[in-house]
Design a protein around this motif. Structure first.
Motif, PDB file in Angstrom:
ATOM      1  N   PRO A  79       0.796  -1.222   0.000  1.00 35.16           N
ATOM      2  CA  PRO A  79       0.000   0.000   0.000  1.00 35.16           C
ATOM      3  C   PRO A  79       0.835   1.283   0.000  1.00 35.16           C
ATOM      4  CG  PRO A  79      -0.223  -1.169   2.096  1.00 35.16           C
ATOM      5  CD  PRO A  79       0.560  -2.055   1.175  1.00 35.16           C
ATOM      6  N   LYS A  80       2.085   1.192   0.427  1.00 38.30           N
ATOM      7  CA  LYS A  80       2.951   2.379   0.400  1.00 38.30           C
ATOM      8  C   LYS A  80       3.259   2.800  -1.035  1.00 38.30           C
ATOM      9  CE  LYS A  80       5.221   1.575   4.814  1.00 38.30           C
ATOM     10  NZ  LYS A  80       6.487   1.277   5.481  1.00 38.30           N
ATOM     11  N   THR A  83      -1.038   3.002  -3.032  1.00 35.61           N
ATOM     12  CA  THR A  83      -1.935   4.080  -2.601  1.00 35.61           C
ATOM     13  C   THR A  83      -1.591   5.414  -3.254  1.00 35.61           C
ATOM     14  OG1 THR A  83      -2.368   2.926  -0.530  1.00 35.61           O
ATOM     15  CG2 THR A  83      -2.911   5.283  -0.608  1.00 35.61           C
ATOM     16  N   GLN A  87      -4.061   7.719  -5.444  1.00 38.45           N
ATOM     17  CA  GLN A  87      -4.344   9.108  -5.091  1.00 38.45           C
ATOM     18  C   GLN A  87      -4.250  10.013  -6.312  1.00 38.45           C
ATOM     19  OE1 GLN A  87      -1.490   9.477  -1.884  1.00 38.45           O
ATOM     20  NE2 GLN A  87      -3.114   9.383  -0.336  1.00 38.45           N
ATOM     21  N   GLN A  90      -7.826   7.500  -9.072  1.00 38.91           N
ATOM     22  CA  GLN A  90      -8.409   6.403  -8.302  1.00 38.91           C
ATOM     23  C   GLN A  90      -8.780   5.190  -9.149  1.00 38.91           C
ATOM     24  OE1 GLN A  90     -11.505   7.681  -5.690  1.00 38.91           O
ATOM     25  NE2 GLN A  90     -11.418   5.816  -4.480  1.00 38.91           N
ATOM     26  N   ALA A  93      -7.056   1.683  -9.542  1.00 41.57           N
ATOM     27  CA  ALA A  93      -7.279   0.589  -8.588  1.00 41.57           C
ATOM     28  C   ALA A  93      -7.775  -0.678  -9.284  1.00 41.57           C
ATOM     29  CB  ALA A  93      -8.274   1.018  -7.510  1.00 41.57           C
TER      30      ALA A  93
END
Length: 150
Positions: A79-80, A83, A87, A90, A93
Motif C-alpha cells: 500500500p505504500k 496508494t 491518489q 483512483q 485501482a
C-alpha cells in the motif's frame, strides 16, 4: 565512436526483455513455470511485498478436463506504493494489486510478464505521478530480473 555489446551479451539482454508495446513487459525464464513463480513469490516477500494470491490456471483448467499449458498469476503489492498511485487517479485501482503472469508458450519457453506501468499511465490518463510510476517500474524490473537470472 559507438560501442557495441558483445553478441552473447546482446542476446542475453534480448532474451530478458521484449517489446512492451502491447502494455506488457516480458522476461524469458530458464526455470519452469512453477519454479519461476516460486522464485518470484519468495523474492517479493523478502522485499516486504504482500503476496495476496497465486492462481494456477492450468490446474483450474484440468479440473474441468480442459488442456492449458502451465500458467500462473501472482497478485502482490504494497500500500505504500499503490496508494499514492490511486491518489493520482483512483480508477487505476482496477489494475491493482500488481500482477505477474508466469506462463509457458507453445515453444515451451517460460515467460514472466507484468503490466508496463507506463501503459497504466496511458490507460488511466495519470498525470503528476511520474516519481511514483518510476518507482513502481524500478521495483517490477528488479523483481523480474532477480526472478529469471541464474
Amino acid at each position: 565512436m559507438k560501442k557495441l555489446l558483445p553478441f552473447g551479451t546482446a542476446l542475453l539482454l534480448l532474451s530478458f526483455f521484449t517489446d512492451a508495446s502491447d502494455g506488457l513487459v516480458r522476461y524469458e525464464s530458464q526455470y519452469s513455470v512453477e519454479e519461476t513463480a516460486d522464485r518470484f513469490e519468495s523474492i517479493a516477500k523478502t522485499k516486504g511485498l504482500t503476496v495476496f494470491a497465486r492462481i494456477d490456471h492450468q490446474m483450474n483448467a484440468q479440473s474441468i478436463d480442459l488442456p492449458l499449458r502451465p500458467t500462473e498469476v501472482i497478485l502482490f503489492g504494497n500500500p505504500k506504493v499503490g496508494t499514492p498511485l490511486m491518489q493520482c487517479t483512483q480508477e487505476v485501482a482496477i489494475d491493482l494489486p500488481q500482477k505477474v503472469l508466469v506462463s509457458q508458450d507453445e515453444d515451451n519457453i517460460v515467460w514472466l510478464a507484468y503490466n508496463n506501468p507506463n501503459y497504466l499511465v496511458s490507460r488511466h490518463d495519470i498525470t503528476g505521478c511520474d516519481d511514483v510510476v518510476k518507482k513502481i517500474s524500478g521495483v517490477l524490473q528488479a523483481l523480474a530480473k532477480a526472478t529469471v537470472e541464474k
